[in-house]
Motif scaffolding. Sequence first.
Motif, mmCIF file in Angstrom:
data_model
loop_
_atom_site.group_PDB
_atom_site.id
_atom_site.type_symbol
_atom_site.label_atom_id
_atom_site.label_comp_id
_atom_site.label_asym_id
_atom_site.label_seq_id
_atom_site.Cartn_x
_atom_site.Cartn_y
_atom_site.Cartn_z
ATOM 1 N N ARG A 1 -5.744 7.599 -4.137
ATOM 2 C CA ARG A 1 -5.318 6.936 -5.510
ATOM 3 C C ARG A 1 -6.347 6.082 -6.051
ATOM 4 N N VAL B 1 0.799 -1.253 0.026
ATOM 5 C CA VAL B 1 -0.064 -0.038 0.034
ATOM 6 C C VAL B 1 0.944 1.370 0.034
ATOM 7 N N GLY B 2 1.838 1.344 0.657
ATOM 8 C CA GLY B 2 2.924 2.470 0.660
ATOM 9 C C GLY B 2 3.656 2.677 -0.327
ATOM 10 N N TYR C 1 1.681 -0.226 -5.813
ATOM 11 C CA TYR C 1 0.482 -0.609 -5.493
ATOM 12 C C TYR C 1 -0.626 -0.732 -6.267
ATOM 13 N N ALA D 1 -5.792 3.468 0.369
ATOM 14 C CA ALA D 1 -5.267 4.579 -0.330
ATOM 15 C C ALA D 1 -6.101 5.246 -1.138
#
Length: 181
Positions: free
Chosen positions: A56, A18-19, A23, A53
């Motif tokens: 995004r 996720v970071g 991703y 997220a």
Amino acid sequence: MQVPRIPHWARLAIERSVGHSYYPFVVGMIAFVSTATFTFPFVFLLIPAVLLAPRRWLVLGLSAGIASGVGGGVLVEMFQYLGHELVLERFPQLFESEKWLQASAWVHQYGLWALAVIAGSPIPQTPAVLVYSLADPSSLGAMFAIGIGKTVKYVFLAWLTERYPARFVAYRRALEEQKTV
């Protein structure tokens, strides 16, 4: 009510990536696998992926939709390769459902347009892809039709998830409470 579960490997993949900048690629690959193998509904993974997220959401929706389109093309090829008999042998319940009859009628009448609409709707697409693959299909056409339908659906769902996250969190809690009862 039995809720489909997200596979453990898919959950780990989104949690660990996720970071990172890749991703959306990971989410897209999971969408591809989910569509090509019809093992679990990808929507159940898209919502948590966007909640992790939220900024995004657009890229996640686009990558998932495009990857699902490619997965749909692969699914058409698999059904052509396996043949009608093997699919009927492995999944007899597929041909007995009301959704099968509805999807079959739409695909026979409208072709790729029906495939795009079904891919963008809550109706399971696997019966429609199977019907389409039995009728001398264009895998490239199926890939584009499924990709367009899924992209519209996933971008819209990702936008809703980003815009109204409290509703999805509350829905998830209600599902968890139902499982414990």
